[in-house]
Design a protein around this motif. Structure first.
Motif, PDB file in Angstrom:
ATOM      1  N   LYS A   1      -4.911  21.362  -4.087  1.00 61.40           N
ATOM      2  CA  LYS A   1      -4.327  20.770  -2.891  1.00 61.40           C
ATOM      3  C   LYS A   1      -5.326  19.945  -2.078  1.00 61.40           C
ATOM      4  N   ASN A   2      -6.586  20.305  -2.164  1.00 58.00           N
ATOM      5  CA  ASN A   2      -7.505  19.790  -1.144  1.00 58.00           C
ATOM      6  C   ASN A   2      -8.628  18.879  -1.597  1.00 58.00           C
ATOM      7  N   ILE A   3      -8.945  18.916  -2.894  1.00 56.03           N
ATOM      8  CA  ILE A   3     -10.126  18.140  -3.297  1.00 56.03           C
ATOM      9  C   ILE A   3      -9.708  16.856  -3.997  1.00 56.03           C
ATOM     10  N   ALA A   4     -10.328  15.760  -3.619  1.00 55.30           N
ATOM     11  CA  ALA A   4     -10.130  14.427  -4.216  1.00 55.30           C
ATOM     12  C   ALA A   4      -8.763  13.837  -3.884  1.00 55.30           C
ATOM     13  N   MET A   5      -8.696  12.514  -3.985  1.00 57.25           N
ATOM     14  CA  MET A   5      -7.496  11.848  -3.466  1.00 57.25           C
ATOM     15  C   MET A   5      -6.376  11.765  -4.509  1.00 57.25           C
ATOM     16  N   PRO A   6      -5.134  11.727  -4.037  1.00 55.16           N
ATOM     17  CA  PRO A   6      -4.018  11.589  -4.976  1.00 55.16           C
ATOM     18  C   PRO A   6      -4.106  10.259  -5.730  1.00 55.16           C
ATOM     19  N   ILE A   7      -3.532  10.259  -6.897  1.00 60.52           N
ATOM     20  CA  ILE A   7      -3.654   9.108  -7.795  1.00 60.52           C
ATOM     21  C   ILE A   7      -3.059   7.834  -7.183  1.00 60.52           C
ATOM     22  N   GLU A   8      -2.021   7.986  -6.373  1.00 63.44           N
ATOM     23  CA  GLU A   8      -1.356   6.819  -5.776  1.00 63.44           C
ATOM     24  C   GLU A   8      -2.338   6.006  -4.934  1.00 63.44           C
ATOM     25  N   TYR A   9      -3.304   6.690  -4.334  1.00 62.77           N
ATOM     26  CA  TYR A   9      -4.271   5.992  -3.492  1.00 62.77           C
ATOM     27  C   TYR A   9      -5.467   5.495  -4.302  1.00 62.77           C
ATOM     28  N   ALA A  10      -5.746   6.203  -5.380  1.00 61.04           N
ATOM     29  CA  ALA A  10      -6.934   5.830  -6.160  1.00 61.04           C
ATOM     30  C   ALA A  10      -6.688   4.570  -7.005  1.00 61.04           C
ATOM     31  N   ILE A  11      -5.466   4.418  -7.494  1.00 62.20           N
ATOM     32  CA  ILE A  11      -5.209   3.285  -8.405  1.00 62.20           C
ATOM     33  C   ILE A  11      -5.525   1.938  -7.734  1.00 62.20           C
ATOM     34  N   PRO A  12      -4.918   1.645  -6.555  1.00 67.45           N
ATOM     35  CA  PRO A  12      -5.226   0.333  -5.964  1.00 67.45           C
ATOM     36  C   PRO A  12      -6.705   0.168  -5.628  1.00 67.45           C
ATOM     37  N   LYS A  13      -7.337   1.277  -5.253  1.00 66.11           N
ATOM     38  CA  LYS A  13      -8.764   1.200  -4.895  1.00 66.11           C
ATOM     39  C   LYS A  13      -9.575   0.745  -6.100  1.00 66.11           C
ATOM     40  N   VAL A  14      -9.296   1.330  -7.241  1.00 69.54           N
ATOM     41  CA  VAL A  14     -10.052   0.982  -8.453  1.00 69.54           C
ATOM     42  C   VAL A  14      -9.645  -0.405  -8.959  1.00 69.54           C
ATOM     43  N   HIS A  15      -8.349  -0.632  -8.996  1.00 68.61           N
ATOM     44  CA  HIS A  15      -7.858  -1.926  -9.496  1.00 68.61           C
ATOM     45  C   HIS A  15      -8.465  -3.070  -8.680  1.00 68.61           C
ATOM     46  N   ASP A  16      -8.354  -2.971  -7.351  1.00 70.49           N
ATOM     47  CA  ASP A  16      -8.854  -4.050  -6.489  1.00 70.49           C
ATOM     48  C   ASP A  16     -10.348  -4.265  -6.697  1.00 70.49           C
TER      49      ASP A  16
END
Ligand code: SF4
Ligand code: SF4
Lengths: 426, 465
Positions: free
Chosen positions: A290-305
């Motif tokens: 529940k608490n460690i690292a960000m959900p995938i929905e937020y990580a994808i645009p960060k990495v893609h961009d």
């Protein structure tokens, strides 16, 4: 037939029958089934798709869960009627975008995530690899070694190299079209793995070259990797042992996930596989999920961009996992910037998982998925499981084509990074 | 043999000895299993024919947890054994029904969810961290601590021992003022700080049973931590672990007893002066409610020389502002103002109110606390009864039950042990060796609202049809 066989047959038939009947809602929506991420409707819709190979016709929700965020608050712009022929929509993606190395394409933007021998039954593992073969995609061994029974399917099996190095041998690397380095797992990021003693049967112990009924830990992190340069040595090692293999690097989603991705590109990886926190796992402390690292929905645009801004986006494949439950989740992940997705839990749901979370209790999974219990494992016959998984992906294919056709897109690659096609709900 | 190397090491790894302390008051079944009896009977007859009266096969049941293992099988299921796996419903959807029980669903109050109550009960009774299979099952994000994720490091681990190395991660924190420079001439007269092995203390609660305070006091002694109380007759036998809250009535008693740490109402500067003058070897901490101007109050108190601030919200973690904010927000504001004014390292911050789950500890520390105080959680661990809302400090509706202090002590030790382990999980995932480095390290956290704005930028809003 002896009584034991009769008992297995009886319950197996009953479970399979139940998976057919429950989605009809003849007996209502089971009150105790599901949770916010995997709602009862989503579970039943998945059973239905795994049965028919088609989207549910009785209005069962098959697109989103009820988590109140992420994919569940994203939808599609009203795209009206299909603007291109749905059957002509191409869902294939390439898993190697670099100039050199083997070219591998998969017919749909999905491959199977690592679930290790020991944490799941051999029958379920076989169902998964057989389905991967039938579809023309891949599935990953996870960290539990490479059982002999899956060697015939090796052209569709990704060998995972994780920190415990269980079952990693020269030949298992040489079998592999793709080798996956697991640096971290989204559901327990930074914590390594833990196979409880009860599950370490003689076969599991043999496979992992360990002692029976002794808990097995895979440490975190790779003790030989403390920099991108060390990581590059790892990639070079695999490429030396098996020059034809593509290399995937599976990581979790820390604040600097974009930097991790570029580091993997530098090290020569073909695939950067980011695994968000809300995905599946054998056993993990609840606090980690529940608490460690960000959900995938937020990580994808960060990495893609970031990969776009660094000018290397078209040289590396970005694969997302960790909470991908539906065809819509896949399309949304791609619209947010991924090339494709890795799926595991949905395959388990296809064969009867209720997302109850009791995988590590007593004898393990009651329907034969995450267990090494000889009786329970028999509830999943590999052929039956294979067909259910193939059916699920067939239904998803229809949904993906429908989404793309509505926007006039002929190719799923055109969907990548098209956030403008999404809407978000309050 | 080399006598030098054969000497036994004096080093003792820090660990909290947990052991089972089962519930003494019956807890509700989480699941309610029921069978349609006529259909069940018909099914048995049908199966008797199908399997030619083969008793073993006919009576083999779908539940691997023994729910139908009682004398009357499915006619009288042993509901307490049900784990909600749903296999009986899968096999016999026309006969079986499983749902969350009504008693379970009504547990707690508007803040304490049934899941949270169960979590604390299980942690206190087993001393084991909650582990489950498959993925996360809850809401995506949420308010306050629920909308916050902690960071992890892909390649840095604080110890090379993996899970075995957790004992080498320090969770000690200091309470008290730290000297800001080397003091050769002994000019700084501040009392030396006191260390606690885990960044958690027991906060004050309104009037409570003697046995509860004995359990709290004894647990505080065993754990090497402290308990805060406004009534100095509570847990008297454990006085060295007591942090009294001093008021006019208890001032003389406090001056006489000379506690190592003392708290007072931060608005009473007169008390502060008296305490500082008369208790020069005690650490003096001001209790300050979190509200709009708490940052300014905190800076003023720090300048006046208090050694610590105990910042508190209500028991649901809401501060006392006109428009209440979650403690995570107001704590951050106070911490950041103290940093900006160059005062942060002069005071210890204890945060309390709404710290009810293990993950709240590291998250409150990331928001700027040095350590936290727990309150209603203590009572939940001791199986107190929910009688209504637990939000208000003065009138919370949580009735303690009669307990054996030894049992209560073990329950609280278990709770600390489990929270300590989970704190270690968070720290090790972050690659941190010391909890003190986590304080105010907002950069190692991720906020739902911020990430959403960044990652979903450019996605149009819409309303659902
Ligand atoms: S135990 Fe439950 S969650 Fe785990 S695999 Fe089986 S059905 Fe799924
Ligand atoms: S839900 Fe599972 S544990 Fe509960 S009675 Fe049914 S089979 Fe047994």
């Amino acid at each position: 037939m002896g009584n034991q066989e009769l008992i297995v047959e009886k319950h197996s038939e009953r479970i399979h029958h139940g998976l057919e009947v429950l989605p009809t809602l003849r007996h209502g929506l089971p009150a105790g089934l599901g949770n916010k991420r995997w709602t009862a409707e989503l579970i039943l819709a998945t059973y239905e798709m795994a049965l028919t190979g088609d989207l549910p016709k009785n209005g069962l929700e098959h697109k989103i869960g009820d988590s109140g965020g992420g994919f569940d608050v994203l939808g599609w712009k009203n795209n009206g009627f299909p603007k291109v022929d749905q059957d002509s929509v191409d869902l294939s993606i390439s898993l190697n975008k670099r100039g050199e190395g083997r070219k591998i394409e998969i017919p749909l933007p999905i491959y199977g995530g690592g679930m290790s021998f020991g944490s799941i039954s051999l029958n379920f593992m076989l169902a998964r690899v057989r389905a991967a073969q039938k579809i023309g995609t891949y599935t990953s061994t996870g960290e539990g070694g490479y059982p002999d029974a899956i060697v015939p399917y090796r052209d569709h099996v990704i060998t995972q190299v994780a920190t415990g190095m269980f079952g990693v041998r020269e030949e298992t690397i040489q079998y592999a079209p793709i080798v996956e380095f697991k640096y971290a797992q989204g559901a327990k990021p930074g914590l390594g793995g833990h196979l409880l003693a009860d599950k370490v049967t003689s076969e599991v112990a043999k496979m992992r070259e360990s002692s029976m009924f002794t808990s097995l830990y895979s440490p975190f992190p790779f003790h030989s990797v403390y920099s991108v340069e060390d990581h590059k040595k790892h990639v070079d090692w695999i490429k030396t042992v098996n020059p034809r293999a593509l290399v995937s690097v599976k990581v979790s989603t820390p604040t600097d996930v974009d930097m991790v991705a570029i580091g993997s590109y530098y090290a020569g990886a073909n695939i950067i596989h980011i695994d968000g926190g809300y995905g599946g796992t054998g056993a993990a402390p609840e606090i980690a999920k529940k608490n460690i690292a960000m959900p995938i929905e937020y990580a994808i645009p960060k990495v893609h961009d970031y990969l776009v801004s660094e000018g290397v986006r078209d040289d590396i494949v970005l694969i997302a996992s960790g909470g991908i439950r539906t065809a819509d989740d896949i399309a949304k992940a791609i619209a947010l910037g991924a090339d494709g997705c890795v799926v595991a839990t949905a395959e388990a749901v296809a064969v009867g998982c209720t997302h109850c979370g009791n995988c590590e209790r007593g004898r393990g999974c009651q329907v034969g998925i995450t267990t090494t219990d000889p009786e329970l494992s028999q509830f999943i016959e590999p052929e039956w499981g294979e067909q259910r998984i193939v059916n699920l992906y067939t239904a998803w294919t229809k949904r993906l084509r429908w989404i793309l056709a509505g926007f006039g897109l002929k190719n799923i690659r055109e969907l990548r990074g098209r956030k403008d096609l999404l809407v978000r709900y309050k | 043999m080399d006598s030098e190397t054969s000497k036994p090491s004096k080093y003792e790894r820090f660990r909290i000895e947990t052991k089972p302390a089962p519930h003494v008051y019956q807890i509700p079944n989480k699941f309610d299993v029921s069978a349609k009896k006529l259909r069940l009977a018909a099914m048995l007859v049908h199966e008797a024919f199908e399997y030619k009266l083969n008793k073993e096969v006919v009576l083999s049941r779908p539940c691997i947890y023994g729910v139908f293992g009682g004398r009357f099988g499915g006619f009288k299921p042993l509901k307490h054994k049900c784990v909600g796996c749903m296999r009986c419903v899968q096999e016999y959807p026309h006969i079986m029904a499983v749902k969350q029980s009504d008693e379970y669903k009504t547990l707690g109050d508007s803040f304490w969810t049934p899941e949270a109550v169960f979590t604390i009960w299980n942690e206190a009774s087993t001393g084991k961290i909650p582990v489950k299979g498959m993925g996360y099952k809850g809401a995506f994000g949420g308010e306050g601590f629920d909308g916050m994720w902690t960071d992890m490091s892909e390649i840095v681990r604080p110890t090379r021992d993996g899970v075995y190395g957790r004992e080498y991660i320090s969770t000690c924190v200091d309470i008290g003022r730290k000297p800001t420079r080397v003091d050769f001439g002994k000019i700084d007269q501040s009392p030396s700080s006191v260390q606690v092995p885990v960044p958690i203390i027991f906060d004050d609660l309104p009037a409570l049973e003697f046995d509860v305070w004995n359990a709290v006091g004894k647990a505080a002694r065993k754990l090497g931590t402290f308990f805060v109380t406004h009534d100095q007759t509570r847990g008297e036998d454990y006085r060295e672990r007591m942090i009294p809250i001093v008021d006019d009535n208890s001032l003389d008693e406090t001056l006489e007893k000379r506690p190592s740490i003392v708290e007072y109402d931060g608005e009473r500067s007169d008390l502060s002066e008296k305490l500082s003058d008369s208790l020069q070897s005690s650490i003096v901490i001001a209790r300050v409610p979190l509200r709009e101007e708490s940052g300014l109050v905190a800076c003023k108190l720090a300048r006046e020389g208090v050694h610590g601030l105990h910042l508190y919200a209500d028991y649901h973690g809401q501060d006392y502002s006109e428009d209440p904010k979650h403690i995570s927000e107001s704590l951050k504001e106070v911490h950041q103002l103290l940093v900006k004014e160059g005062l942060r390292d002069q005071v210890t911050i204890i945060a309390s109110g709404g710290i009810t789950l293990a993950e709240h500890v590291p998250k409150a520390i990331i928001c700027g606390a040095d350590l936290v105080g727990i309150d209603t959680t203590v009572l939940v661990a001791l199986q107190a009864e929910f009688l209504g809302e637990t939000q208000k400090r003065g009138t919370y509706k949580l009735r303690p039950r009669k307990i054996d202090p030894a049992w209560g002590t073990q329950r609280l030790v278990n709770l600390f042990g489990v929270w300590h382990d989970q704190l270690i999980e968070i720290l090790s995932a972050m690659g941190m060796r010391d909890v003190r480095r986590l304080r105010g390290d907002i950069g190692r956290s991720m906020m739902d609202a911020e990430l959403r704005e960044h990652s979903f930028k450019g996605i149009a809003w819409a309303t659902k049809n």
